[in-house]
Design an enzyme around this catalytic site. Structure first.
Site, short mmCIF file in Angstrom:
data_model
loop_
_atom_site.label_atom_id
_atom_site.label_comp_id
_atom_site.label_asym_id
_atom_site.label_seq_id
_atom_site.Cartn_x
_atom_site.Cartn_y
_atom_site.Cartn_z
N HIS A 123 0.84 -1.21 0.00
CA HIS A 123 0.00 0.00 0.00
C HIS A 123 0.87 1.25 0.00
O HIS A 123 2.09 1.15 0.10
CB HIS A 123 -0.98 -0.01 1.18
N ASP A 154 5.94 4.50 5.06
CA ASP A 154 6.77 3.50 5.74
C ASP A 154 6.76 2.15 5.00
O ASP A 154 7.35 1.19 5.47
CB ASP A 154 6.38 3.35 7.22
N HIS A 155 6.10 2.12 3.85
CA HIS A 155 6.13 0.92 2.99
C HIS A 155 6.68 1.21 1.59
O HIS A 155 6.91 0.28 0.83
CB HIS A 155 4.73 0.31 2.87
N HIS A 197 -7.64 -0.65 4.95
CA HIS A 197 -6.65 -0.05 5.86
C HIS A 197 -7.00 1.44 5.88
O HIS A 197 -8.13 1.81 5.56
CB HIS A 197 -5.25 -0.36 5.28
N ASP A 211 -0.20 -4.22 6.94
CA ASP A 211 -1.19 -3.31 7.54
C ASP A 211 -2.63 -3.54 7.04
O ASP A 211 -2.90 -3.41 5.86
CB ASP A 211 -0.83 -1.85 7.24
N ASP A 224 0.01 -8.22 10.24
CA ASP A 224 0.02 -6.98 11.01
C ASP A 224 -0.36 -7.33 12.45
O ASP A 224 -1.21 -8.21 12.67
CB ASP A 224 -1.06 -6.06 10.40
N HIS A 262 -11.95 9.42 14.96
CA HIS A 262 -10.85 8.75 14.29
C HIS A 262 -11.08 7.24 14.36
O HIS A 262 -11.58 6.74 15.35
CB HIS A 262 -9.52 9.12 14.98
N GLY A 279 -6.44 2.39 11.41
CA GLY A 279 -6.30 1.62 10.17
C GLY A 279 -5.83 0.20 10.43
O GLY A 279 -5.66 -0.59 9.51
N HIS A 280 -5.58 -0.11 11.72
CA HIS A 280 -5.04 -1.43 12.06
C HIS A 280 -6.08 -2.25 12.81
O HIS A 280 -6.75 -1.75 13.70
CB HIS A 280 -3.78 -1.27 12.91
ZN LIG Z 1 -0.06 1.46 6.52
#
Ligand SMILES: [Zn+2]
Length: 458
Positions: free
Chosen positions: A76, A80-81, A143, A165, A197, A367, A370-371
């Protein structure tokens, strides 16, 4: 017959949450045949040094194996990916990259900024791809960014489910829910190991659907007499779209503030992910003609970053926009662990200006993570039914908690591997064994973009 063997080497993304990079290697008769890389992202340094922008994985281990790299798959579009890829693409031999639609657009933009070409392919989730002796299917997943994919990797010794994730959002506001059918159909062929994840492993229940946030935006906008200001992660295109839709209902125009926010929403608009007419968007110059109660600002800087657009608003550094009584600021984000102090300082600055500030500590449903929480994680374990489990994308705390969840489902401790960066794991048909340790260094990227394993003191 020469036996195949599979080895997994995480160059990042275990023990630390960010800097994700995973290497799968296939050996035949002891000889390395093929390498498949999953993700190549940035991380954040655990030391405070204003010359350092971020850290990236150490790829020296791959240096003499570049000719075996068949492809890089990106799960995605989170930095950080993906964001370390432009630094290393040449060194990795410029292999073809495969990923989803939004990720393709984001990564192309990163490469454009670096001024280098990339061979990138938008994948079809109905196709099986061949990379040397590896085959891979891409599975639609949910996600906090559209077009997140899980990977089903087929090897001559068995199948791997690479589940980076994710959360299991049954009612995403846009796009498809997770493809449960594909997960169970592919997994029915048998799965050796599920890489999952684990960041939400401490939180009970199922994760809140992203759809719930749209309703909250509407409630907040409805009773705001002045400017409405929403801050979130600039890659969360679905969140941004929900905020725009709620604003449209109250005849508000949209202003994007902050470089990352402008850039990401531009890309999303180009590929049709923010399908609104151009005249809905207002820039700094035409702003003064619109009354405050007809304006929504979608602003970068929800983590209290010092140079961010939101900090500039809070400290009067934005000459066009002043915050005051009647304005409302909504934080549609949680502070990333370590950023709490900066975020609360920023909230207080905005309050001192006279704004009404709402944030997840004081109001629910502003909020959604996403995890996946515990039930999301367990559901994926149940669907995939792998022999072994390896939690990724979490700290030791999250890994340990993931182990407990696995035990609830009947997994034995020796079937769950808790890895450190540079640990390698040999996987064959019936067992997994920890292999030799790969030496990795911390690689820093300075503000000027130079890479070094030493910290420059300027
Ligand atoms: Zn992510």
């Amino acid at each position: 017959m020469d036996e195949f063997k599979l080895r997994f080497v995480p160059l990042g993304g275990v023990v630390g949450v960010t800097k994700n990079m995973y290497v799968y290697e296939l050996y035949k008769g002891g000889k390395l045949e093929d390498i498949l890389i999953v993700d190549c992202g940035i991380g954040f340094p655990d030391i405070d040094n204003e010359n350092i922008n971020y850290v990236i994985p150490d790829i020296s281990y791959l240096k003499d194996k570049v000719s075996k790299i068949r492809a890089i798959l990106l799960s995605h579009g989170h930095e950080d990916h993906t964001m370390a890829l432009p630094y290393y693409y040449k060194d990795l031999g410029e292999p073809p990259v495969y990923t989803g639609k939004l990720t393709t657009a984001f990564v192309k933009n990163d490469f454009k900024e670096f001024g280098i070409p990339i061979k990138i392919n938008e994948v079809d989730v109905n196709k099986t791809y061949t990379f040397g002796n590896f085959k891979a299917d891409f599975i639609r997943m949910t996600h906090s960014i559209p077009d997140t994919l899980h990977l089903f990797i087929k090897t001559p010794i068995g199948n791997i489910y690479h589940g980076t994730d994710f959360k299991l959002d049954l009612t995403p506001p846009y796009g498809s829910p997770p493809d449960f059918h594909a997960i169970s159909k592919l997994s029915s062929e048998g799965v050796l190991c599920l890489f999952s994840d684990c960041l939400g492993a401490e939180t009970p229940g199922l994760t809140l659907s992203e759809s719930a946030i749209g309703e909250s935006f509407e409630n907040e906008i409805k009773n705001t007499p002045g400017k409405f200001i929403m801050t979130t992660f600039s890659s969360n295109i679905s969140r941004i779209r929900q905020c725009i839709e709620s604003s449209v209902k109250y005849q508000r125009k949209i202003v994007f503030l902050g470089r990352s926010m402008r850039e990401n929403t531009n890309i999303a608009r180009e590929i049709g992910y923010l399908p609104f007419k151009n005249n809905l968007f207002v820039d700094d110059r035409t702003l003064r003609k619109t009354p405050p109660n007809k304006l929504t600002f979608i602003v970068a800087g929800s983590q209290g970053q010092i140079n961010s657009a939101l900090t500039k608003l809070a400290t009067d550094q934005n000459v066009n926009i002043k915050i005051g009584k009647g304005d409302k600021v909504v934080f549609s984000s949680d502070p990333i662990p370590g950023n709490e102090a900066e975020v609360y300082k920023l909230i207080e600055k905005l309050m001192i200006k006279g704004a009404d500030v709402v944030y997840p500590d004081i109001k629910e449903r502003l909020h959604a993570s996403g995890h996946g929480n515990q039930e999301d994680l367990k559901l994926l374990m149940r669907l995939v039914k792998s022999n072994f489990l390896i939690p990724i994308g979490g700290t030791i705390r999250h890994q340990r908690q993931y182990m407990k969840l696995a035990k609830q489902l009947g997994y034995k401790e020796h079937n769950v591997f808790l890895l450190n960066e540079g640990d390698s794991v040999w996987i064959d048909k019936s067992r997994m064994l920890l292999g030799e340790k790969i030496k990795t260094k911390t690689i820093y990227v300075s503000n000027e973009g130079t890479i070094s394993d030493k910290i420059a003191l300027k």
